[in-house]
Design a protein around this motif. Structure first.
Motif, PDB file in Angstrom:
ATOM      1  N   ASP A  29      -2.842   6.353  -0.945  1.00 38.27           N
ATOM      2  CA  ASP A  29      -1.979   7.427  -0.429  1.00 38.27           C
ATOM      3  C   ASP A  29      -0.615   6.603  -0.072  1.00 38.27           C
ATOM      4  OD1 ASP A  29      -1.434   9.644   0.650  1.00 38.27           O
ATOM      5  OD2 ASP A  29      -2.031   9.213   2.690  1.00 38.27           O
ATOM      6  N   ASP A  89     -11.076  11.996  -5.517  1.00 33.05           N
ATOM      7  CA  ASP A  89     -10.104  12.966  -5.462  1.00 33.05           C
ATOM      8  C   ASP A  89      -9.132  12.286  -6.427  1.00 33.05           C
ATOM      9  OD1 ASP A  89      -8.452  14.745  -3.766  1.00 33.05           O
ATOM     10  OD2 ASP A  89      -7.513  12.978  -3.169  1.00 33.05           O
ATOM     11  N   ALA A  90      -8.850  10.993  -6.372  1.00 38.12           N
ATOM     12  CA  ALA A  90      -7.742  10.236  -6.894  1.00 38.12           C
ATOM     13  C   ALA A  90      -7.829  10.747  -8.521  1.00 38.12           C
ATOM     14  CB  ALA A  90      -7.567   8.907  -6.616  1.00 38.12           C
ATOM     15  N   THR A  96     -12.765   9.313  -1.811  1.00 38.61           N
ATOM     16  CA  THR A  96     -11.411   9.185  -2.236  1.00 38.61           C
ATOM     17  C   THR A  96     -11.171   8.747  -3.572  1.00 38.61           C
ATOM     18  OG1 THR A  96     -11.238   8.226   0.224  1.00 38.61           O
ATOM     19  CG2 THR A  96      -9.727   7.461  -1.430  1.00 38.61           C
ATOM     20  N   LEU A 104      -2.771   5.873  -6.252  1.00 35.74           N
ATOM     21  CA  LEU A 104      -2.766   7.037  -5.456  1.00 35.74           C
ATOM     22  C   LEU A 104      -3.785   7.049  -4.385  1.00 35.74           C
ATOM     23  CD1 LEU A 104      -1.916  10.064  -8.090  1.00 35.74           C
ATOM     24  CD2 LEU A 104      -0.508   9.071  -6.423  1.00 35.74           C
ATOM     25  N   ARG A 119       1.025  -1.056   0.011  1.00 34.67           N
ATOM     26  CA  ARG A 119       0.175  -0.056   0.151  1.00 34.67           C
ATOM     27  C   ARG A 119       0.957   1.259   0.059  1.00 34.67           C
ATOM     28  NH1 ARG A 119      -1.202   3.823   3.100  1.00 34.67           N
ATOM     29  NH2 ARG A 119       0.095   3.082   4.817  1.00 34.67           N
ATOM     30  N   ARG A 120       1.813   1.253   0.741  1.00 31.82           N
ATOM     31  CA  ARG A 120       2.729   2.349   0.826  1.00 31.82           C
ATOM     32  C   ARG A 120       3.813   2.533  -0.404  1.00 31.82           C
ATOM     33  NH1 ARG A 120       6.311   1.049   5.753  1.00 31.82           N
ATOM     34  NH2 ARG A 120       7.224   3.122   5.344  1.00 31.82           N
ATOM     35  N   GLU A 179       3.626   6.323   0.064  1.00 39.29           N
ATOM     36  CA  GLU A 179       4.426   7.178   0.162  1.00 39.29           C
ATOM     37  C   GLU A 179       5.623   7.206  -0.965  1.00 39.29           C
ATOM     38  OE1 GLU A 179       6.619   5.747   3.605  1.00 39.29           O
ATOM     39  OE2 GLU A 179       4.778   5.095   4.656  1.00 39.29           O
ATOM     40  N   LYS A 223       4.724  15.465  -3.225  1.00 42.80           N
ATOM     41  CA  LYS A 223       3.999  14.752  -2.085  1.00 42.80           C
ATOM     42  C   LYS A 223       4.606  13.240  -2.078  1.00 42.80           C
ATOM     43  CE  LYS A 223      -0.253  17.313  -1.569  1.00 42.80           C
ATOM     44  NZ  LYS A 223      -1.489  17.524  -1.633  1.00 42.80           N
ATOM     45  N   THR A 224       5.144  12.928  -3.184  1.00 41.87           N
ATOM     46  CA  THR A 224       5.209  11.429  -3.344  1.00 41.87           C
ATOM     47  C   THR A 224       6.868  11.274  -3.903  1.00 41.87           C
ATOM     48  OG1 THR A 224       3.061  10.978  -3.862  1.00 41.87           O
ATOM     49  CG2 THR A 224       4.470   9.301  -4.234  1.00 41.87           C
ATOM     50  N   ARG A 281      -6.895  14.147  -9.144  1.00 43.81           N
ATOM     51  CA  ARG A 281      -5.405  14.430  -9.072  1.00 43.81           C
ATOM     52  C   ARG A 281      -4.701  13.889 -10.548  1.00 43.81           C
ATOM     53  NH1 ARG A 281      -2.868  11.722  -3.985  1.00 43.81           N
ATOM     54  NH2 ARG A 281      -1.019  13.034  -4.736  1.00 43.81           N
TER      55      ARG A 281
END
Length: 272
Positions: free
Chosen positions: A182, A143-144, A140, A179, A102-103, A184, A213-214, A147
């Motif tokens: 979320d 929003d994705a 969500t 995305l 996920r990260r 990293e 951000k990523t 983006r």
């Protein structure tokens, strides 16, 4: 032309102020006992784009797959060395693999939307990650899609099959799907190679926006793309069937003042 000898570059340490997002130490990978990647060490800065370049077969994709342990899916694959994603040792026996993936999202060379509706392409992974409220998943998802610049294009078709989208739209959908969780880190393996120039430009603009951000790791054969996008560049090469890291520095150093003879020849188009 005589073959140029490889030498292992000395990793450039980051300042104490800028801690690495990804730290790789002495990474080696074998498939069925055959060495594919040998002794790779480097540190990747947070919220930057690092391009991984080099000729085919030099271990670029293998390196990428090690970062979120997609190598686990390959039978008889042995990974040695250590990888840290933040403070998490990715290949430790107690690593939470679903949390790691996920990260650390992964976008493949060929878009791979689920054979279901656009909406379900985002709702399914969100539900799998424990987002039980439909209203939260819907917000969500939107929003994705916003983006990646896709929401206005497909807002009236969210319940249509994702496979009916164009290639460029499918790739942006796959990025939105990653995305939405979320991440990293976002890993991209030749994300534009199957796209037309206009779709590729849209993806490149998106990556420029996401870097704030990523942390992004981009495998590409396109040196012009690496020059346009990357903050740092890692050059891989193949020697005796094993990929090696031959040079790693910021973009301007690699393209204007490469130190290794192989990098110099590759940048000039004489090798690879």
């Amino acid at each position: 032309m005589r073959p140029l000898a490889l030498r292992t570059p000395t990793p450039q340490p980051l300042s104490a102020v800028t801690r690495p997002q990804i730290r790789v130490e002495s990474l080696s990978v074998s498939y069925d006992g055959q060495l594919a990647l040998q002794e790779v060490s480097l540190e990747l800065r947070p919220r930057q784009i690092t391009a991984i370049v080099g000729p085919s077969g030099c271990g670029k994709t293998t390196f990428l797959h090690c970062l979120n342990r997609l190598t686990d899916l390959h039978p008889n694959c042995e990974v040695r060395g250590k990888i840290w994603i933040g403070n998490t040792e990715a290949h430790a026996s107690n690593c939470d693999l679903p949390s790691l993936r996920r990260r650390v999202g992964l976008i493949f060379q060929k878009p791979n939307p689920f054979p279901s509706s656009i909406r379900q392409n985002l709702h399914l992974p969100l539900k799998e990650q424990g987002m039980s409220l439909r209203e939260e998943r819907e917000a969500t998802m939107r929003d994705a899609l916003q983006r990646v610049g896709l929401l206005d294009e497909i807002d009236q078709r969210l319940d249509h099959s994702a496979t009916h989208l164009s290639g460029g739209q499918q790739q942006r959908l796959c990025i939105a799907r990653a995305l939405a969780l979320d991440p990293e880190v976002l890993l991209l393996d030749e994300p534009c190679s199957a796209l037309d120039p206009m779709s590729s430009a849209v993806i490149e603009d998106l990556l420029h926006e996401l870097r704030s951000k990523t942390t992004i790791v981009l495998v590409t054969h396109n040196l012009a793309q690496a020059r346009r996008l990357a903050d740092d560049v890692a050059v891989f090469w193949k020697e005796s069937a094993a990929g090696r890291l031959v040079e790693f520095s910021n973009r301007d150093e690699i393209f204007s003042h490469p130190k290794h003879p192989l990098t110099q020849a590759y940048i000039r188009g004489e090798r690879g």
